[in-house]
Design a protein around this motif. Structure first.
Motif, PDB file in Angstrom:
ATOM      1  N   ASP A  17       0.822  -1.213   0.000  1.00 53.28           N
ATOM      2  CA  ASP A  17       0.000   0.000   0.000  1.00 53.28           C
ATOM      3  C   ASP A  17       0.857   1.264   0.000  1.00 53.28           C
ATOM      4  OD1 ASP A  17      -2.316  -1.491  -0.026  1.00 53.28           O
ATOM      5  OD2 ASP A  17      -2.477  -1.552   2.162  1.00 53.28           O
ATOM      6  N   ALA A  20       3.052   0.835  -3.839  1.00 46.67           N
ATOM      7  CA  ALA A  20       2.465   0.345  -5.091  1.00 46.67           C
ATOM      8  C   ALA A  20       2.267   1.467  -6.103  1.00 46.67           C
ATOM      9  CB  ALA A  20       1.131  -0.349  -4.803  1.00 46.67           C
ATOM     10  N   ASP A  21       1.763   2.583  -5.641  1.00 44.85           N
ATOM     11  CA  ASP A  21       1.502   3.681  -6.574  1.00 44.85           C
ATOM     12  C   ASP A  21       2.801   4.183  -7.206  1.00 44.85           C
ATOM     13  OD1 ASP A  21      -1.166   3.482  -6.038  1.00 44.85           O
ATOM     14  OD2 ASP A  21      -1.240   5.198  -4.670  1.00 44.85           O
ATOM     15  N   LEU A  22       3.867   4.212  -6.400  1.00 45.08           N
ATOM     16  CA  LEU A  22       5.150   4.688  -6.922  1.00 45.08           C
ATOM     17  C   LEU A  22       5.710   3.699  -7.939  1.00 45.08           C
ATOM     18  CD1 LEU A  22       7.214   6.964  -6.620  1.00 45.08           C
ATOM     19  CD2 LEU A  22       8.325   5.622  -4.845  1.00 45.08           C
ATOM     20  N   SER A  25       3.528   3.877 -11.021  1.00 45.57           N
ATOM     21  CA  SER A  25       3.743   5.127 -11.745  1.00 45.57           C
ATOM     22  C   SER A  25       5.072   5.098 -12.506  1.00 45.57           C
ATOM     23  CB  SER A  25       3.736   6.315 -10.773  1.00 45.57           C
ATOM     24  OG  SER A  25       2.504   6.387 -10.095  1.00 45.57           O
ATOM     25  N   GLN A 102      -3.997  11.371 -13.673  1.00 39.67           N
ATOM     26  CA  GLN A 102      -3.212  11.411 -12.432  1.00 39.67           C
ATOM     27  C   GLN A 102      -4.121  11.736 -11.259  1.00 39.67           C
ATOM     28  OE1 GLN A 102      -0.080  14.202 -13.031  1.00 39.67           O
ATOM     29  NE2 GLN A 102       0.638  13.195 -14.890  1.00 39.67           N
ATOM     30  N   VAL A 103      -3.943  10.990 -10.245  1.00 40.71           N
ATOM     31  CA  VAL A 103      -4.703  11.242  -9.021  1.00 40.71           C
ATOM     32  C   VAL A 103      -3.728  11.309  -7.868  1.00 40.71           C
ATOM     33  CG1 VAL A 103      -6.772  10.091  -9.856  1.00 40.71           C
ATOM     34  CG2 VAL A 103      -5.039   8.774  -8.654  1.00 40.71           C
ATOM     35  N   PRO A 104      -4.088  11.952  -6.847  1.00 39.35           N
ATOM     36  CA  PRO A 104      -3.196  12.010  -5.691  1.00 39.35           C
ATOM     37  C   PRO A 104      -2.962  10.623  -5.117  1.00 39.35           C
ATOM     38  CG  PRO A 104      -4.956  13.621  -5.523  1.00 39.35           C
ATOM     39  CD  PRO A 104      -5.291  12.734  -6.673  1.00 39.35           C
ATOM     40  N   ALA A 105      -1.794  10.444  -4.586  1.00 40.65           N
ATOM     41  CA  ALA A 105      -1.506   9.161  -3.945  1.00 40.65           C
ATOM     42  C   ALA A 105      -2.415   8.979  -2.747  1.00 40.65           C
ATOM     43  CB  ALA A 105      -0.052   9.124  -3.499  1.00 40.65           C
ATOM     44  N   ASN A 106      -2.746   7.730  -2.531  1.00 40.93           N
ATOM     45  CA  ASN A 106      -3.619   7.433  -1.401  1.00 40.93           C
ATOM     46  C   ASN A 106      -2.833   7.523  -0.101  1.00 40.93           C
ATOM     47  OD1 ASN A 106      -5.541   6.576   0.300  1.00 40.93           O
ATOM     48  ND2 ASN A 106      -5.533   4.434  -0.362  1.00 40.93           N
ATOM     49  N   ASP A 109      -4.240   5.411   4.321  1.00 39.79           N
ATOM     50  CA  ASP A 109      -3.872   4.266   5.123  1.00 39.79           C
ATOM     51  C   ASP A 109      -2.519   4.444   5.800  1.00 39.79           C
ATOM     52  OD1 ASP A 109      -6.204   3.106   4.255  1.00 39.79           O
ATOM     53  OD2 ASP A 109      -5.231   2.237   2.495  1.00 39.79           O
ATOM     54  N   LEU A 117       7.196  10.219   1.610  1.00 42.05           N
ATOM     55  CA  LEU A 117       7.347  10.029   0.161  1.00 42.05           C
ATOM     56  C   LEU A 117       7.159  11.342  -0.579  1.00 42.05           C
ATOM     57  CD1 LEU A 117       7.824   7.965  -2.044  1.00 42.05           C
ATOM     58  CD2 LEU A 117       5.384   7.505  -2.093  1.00 42.05           C
TER      59      LEU A 117
ATOM     60  N   ALA B  52      13.097   8.151 -10.154  1.00 42.17           N
ATOM     61  CA  ALA B  52      11.764   7.541 -10.206  1.00 42.17           C
ATOM     62  C   ALA B  52      10.764   8.337  -9.383  1.00 42.17           C
ATOM     63  CB  ALA B  52      11.830   6.099  -9.709  1.00 42.17           C
ATOM     64  N   LEU B  53      11.289   9.073  -8.432  1.00 45.99           N
ATOM     65  CA  LEU B  53      10.380   9.849  -7.590  1.00 45.99           C
ATOM     66  C   LEU B  53       9.812  11.066  -8.309  1.00 45.99           C
ATOM     67  CD1 LEU B  53      12.391   9.795  -4.227  1.00 45.99           C
ATOM     68  CD2 LEU B  53      10.483   8.343  -4.902  1.00 45.99           C
ATOM     69  N   VAL B  55       8.347  10.990 -11.136  1.00 50.25           N
ATOM     70  CA  VAL B  55       7.203  10.655 -12.004  1.00 50.25           C
ATOM     71  C   VAL B  55       5.910  11.098 -11.324  1.00 50.25           C
ATOM     72  CG1 VAL B  55       8.384   8.704 -13.045  1.00 50.25           C
ATOM     73  CG2 VAL B  55       6.954   8.358 -11.034  1.00 50.25           C
ATOM     74  N   PRO B  56       4.964  11.540 -12.119  1.00 52.06           N
ATOM     75  CA  PRO B  56       3.653  11.852 -11.533  1.00 52.06           C
ATOM     76  C   PRO B  56       3.040  10.575 -10.951  1.00 52.06           C
ATOM     77  CG  PRO B  56       3.849  12.722 -13.753  1.00 52.06           C
ATOM     78  CD  PRO B  56       5.009  11.802 -13.560  1.00 52.06           C
ATOM     79  N   ILE B  57       2.511  10.701  -9.775  1.00 50.94           N
ATOM     80  CA  ILE B  57       1.955   9.526  -9.114  1.00 50.94           C
ATOM     81  C   ILE B  57       0.589   9.186  -9.703  1.00 50.94           C
ATOM     82  CG2 ILE B  57       1.157   8.572  -6.933  1.00 50.94           C
ATOM     83  CD1 ILE B  57       4.175   8.840  -7.181  1.00 50.94           C
ATOM     84  N   VAL B  58       0.465   7.958 -10.093  1.00 50.04           N
ATOM     85  CA  VAL B  58      -0.789   7.452 -10.651  1.00 50.04           C
ATOM     86  C   VAL B  58      -1.303   6.353  -9.726  1.00 50.04           C
ATOM     87  CG1 VAL B  58      -1.884   6.389 -12.649  1.00 50.04           C
ATOM     88  CG2 VAL B  58       0.054   7.951 -12.964  1.00 50.04           C
ATOM     89  N   ARG B  59      -2.573   6.426  -9.422  1.00 45.98           N
ATOM     90  CA  ARG B  59      -3.145   5.429  -8.514  1.00 45.98           C
ATOM     91  C   ARG B  59      -3.132   4.053  -9.167  1.00 45.98           C
ATOM     92  NH1 ARG B  59      -7.099   5.880  -4.652  1.00 45.98           N
ATOM     93  NH2 ARG B  59      -6.079   7.838  -4.140  1.00 45.98           N
ATOM     94  N   THR B  60      -2.631   3.090  -8.449  1.00 53.13           N
ATOM     95  CA  THR B  60      -2.618   1.720  -8.948  1.00 53.13           C
ATOM     96  C   THR B  60      -4.036   1.160  -8.960  1.00 53.13           C
ATOM     97  OG1 THR B  60      -0.504   1.477  -7.803  1.00 53.13           O
ATOM     98  CG2 THR B  60      -1.515  -0.523  -8.667  1.00 53.13           C
ATOM     99  N   ARG B  65      -3.672  -4.998  -6.803  1.00 50.97           N
ATOM    100  CA  ARG B  65      -3.472  -5.455  -5.416  1.00 50.97           C
ATOM    101  C   ARG B  65      -3.976  -6.883  -5.242  1.00 50.97           C
ATOM    102  NH1 ARG B  65      -5.211  -5.322  -0.042  1.00 50.97           N
ATOM    103  NH2 ARG B  65      -3.779  -4.242   1.363  1.00 50.97           N
ATOM    104  N   ARG B  85      -6.417  -5.697   4.552  1.00 51.42           N
ATOM    105  CA  ARG B  85      -5.933  -4.324   4.596  1.00 51.42           C
ATOM    106  C   ARG B  85      -6.436  -3.590   5.823  1.00 51.42           C
ATOM    107  NH1 ARG B  85      -6.204  -0.313  -0.581  1.00 51.42           N
ATOM    108  NH2 ARG B  85      -5.263   1.508   0.380  1.00 51.42           N
TER     109      ARG B  85
END
Lengths: 182, 284
Positions: A17, A20-22, A25, A102-106, A109, A117, B52-53, B55-60, B65, B85
């Protein structure tokens, strides 16, 4: 990570969690394909779960290692498929139209992890933004494009020595900016 | 070693993966034997990884998961993934809620017990106070009763004194001369005879306070015989006031005498005489 090495499933879920997004991305940035990025993300985390000993804490931070693994897996995938993201070359990066939504990172949690980060992301983006454009392009093509110096030279129609210099200077400046901070 | 040690530039190039395959393989072989170069390359990799940091963050997508958890064997059908979770957080939250509830309940019970103890203590104090007030009230009641008794006695005495005073002032009554006898010569006394009402008052002062086994007794002599008119005692100051009724049947009487007899009175005169009163001079 220590808990993951011990087979702690909850710890692994937390780790996923957080990163994963990083990973996704970065994979998407390299591959330019959501399906391939999903596959790469899955592969990275499954390998992590099965071979946690691959991470050696003495050699650096986990996030750096994870990003290296991700980038290498993505570049391997890119090369194995013989695809090159030539469309990024001209602009020095993906255009807004090419990039997924693009969406903000979650951060719900793991607010602390997300905050750390975000702080590191801001640091690196600032350092990268301070580079001359030609050095930045050379580094991005190398890192995200998975291109060799020869390929970058050919792509940019620049002498190999020029490309090497740009990469060298770019890394030097990044090192000075981010020394001991990343 | 298969080659010379790497420069920083070469380490960066290796870390970025921009070298041709042959050169890269040659360096990799060197790195297997050279820890210092390996450390330098690892440092360059960390720096490169920082890119790598940017990069624009994209929701997985959530499905990734599930795929990962399934592939690792952690996933179980249904909502297990979601539960995995949230399970620790939910469990922790539940534990906290239970703990808070228990703690609150415990605090509440303790608070109630404490309140009840306080109330009990207050009630005990009130009861003790009531008991004390009851005792005080009882004492006051007794004192009041005693006072009332004294008041009644005083009233009786006052009435007696008033009657005696009236009797002494009345022209219808006679006051007999009373003589004290040795060794009681210091005592003084007066006898009032009310012929009409058949009452007799005897008042004396400076009397000796008698013991518990003694009493003063008044006698009247009639035709050579002594008839008792009753007994009396002096108070602590030596004063005595006695009132009685003249016995029926007595038509003549010569004198009266006060003697000291045993407690309760004697049937026959036997004790020492304290007073003698001449009754012959009384009006009949």
């Amino acid at each position: 990570m220590l808990a993951v090495s011990g087979g702690d499933e909850c710890a692994f879920a937390v780790l996923y969690d957080r990163y994963a997004d990083l990973v996704y991305s970065a994979s998407l940035r390299v591959l330019g394909d959501t399906q391939l990025a999903e596959d790469t993300t899955q592969d990275v985390f499954v390998r992590l779960w099965r071979r946690p000993e691959a991470f050696i804490a003495d050699r650096g931070r986990f996030m750096s290692w994870l990003m290296s693994v991700t980038r290498n897996r993505a570049v391997d995938e890119l090369r194995s498929r013989g695809r090159r993201r030539k469309r990024e070359v001209a602009a020095g990066g993906a255009t807004d139209d090419d990039r997924p939504l693009q969406v903000p990172a979650n951060s719900d949690d793991d607010p602390l992890g997300a905050a750390q980060l975000h702080e590191q992301q801001a640091l690196v983006r600032k350092a990268l933004a301070e580079l001359p454009a030609e050095q930045k392009v050379a580094l991005e093509l190398a890192y995200f494009g998975g291109l060799t110096q020869q390929e970058i030279s050919a792509l940019l129609h620049e002498p190999l020595g020029t490309v090497k210099t740009r990469i060298r200077l770019g890394m030097q400046k990044l090192r000075r900016s981010l020394e001991d901070r990343v | 070693m298969t080659r010379h040690c790497l420069t920083q530039e070469q380490a960066d190039e290796y870390a970025l993966g921009v070298l041709d395959h042959d050169v890269e393989a040659e360096m990799a072989a060197h790195l297997r034997d050279c820890d210092s170069c390996l450390a330098m390359v690892e440092s360059s990799k960390r720096l490169a990884a920082a890119l790598a940091l940017t990069v624009p963050i994209v929701r997985t997508p959530p499905r990734v998961r599930r795929r990962v958890l399934f592939a690792t064997g952690i996933f179980t059908p249904g909502r297990t993934g979601q539960a995995l979770r949230f399970a620790p957080a939910a469990a922790a939250l539940a534990a906290i809620i239970v703990a808070i509830a228990a703690f609150s309940g415990m605090l509440s019970v303790r608070s109630q017990v404490s309140d009840l103890r306080d109330q009990n203590s207050a009630l005990k104090a009130q009861m003790e106070n009531v008991r004390t007030q009851e005792v005080e009230l009882l004492a006051l009641t007794e004192r009041l009763s005693e006072t009332e008794r004294r008041a009644d006695a005083l009233q009786v005495a006052a009435n007696g004194d008033r009657e005696l005073l009236v009797a002494m002032m009345s022209p219808q009554n006679d006051v007999a001369a009373v003589i004290s006898r040795e060794p009681y010569s210091s005592a003084i006394g007066t006898l009032v005879w009310d012929e009409e009402q058949k009452k007799v008052w005897f008042v004396a002062s400076r009397l000796r306070v008698l013991g518990p086994n003694e009493t003063y007794q008044l006698w009247v002599n009639s035709e050579g015989n002594f008839y008792s008119l009753g007994t009396f005692n002096a108070d602590n100051s030596g004063f005595a006031r006695y009132q009685t009724i003249v016995p029926q049947g007595l038509r003549t009487y010569e004198y009266a005498v006060v003697t000291i007899e045993r407690a309760g009175g004697a049937e026959r005169r036997s004790g020492d005489s304290v007073f003698v009163a001449d009754l012959l001079g009384l009006r009949r």
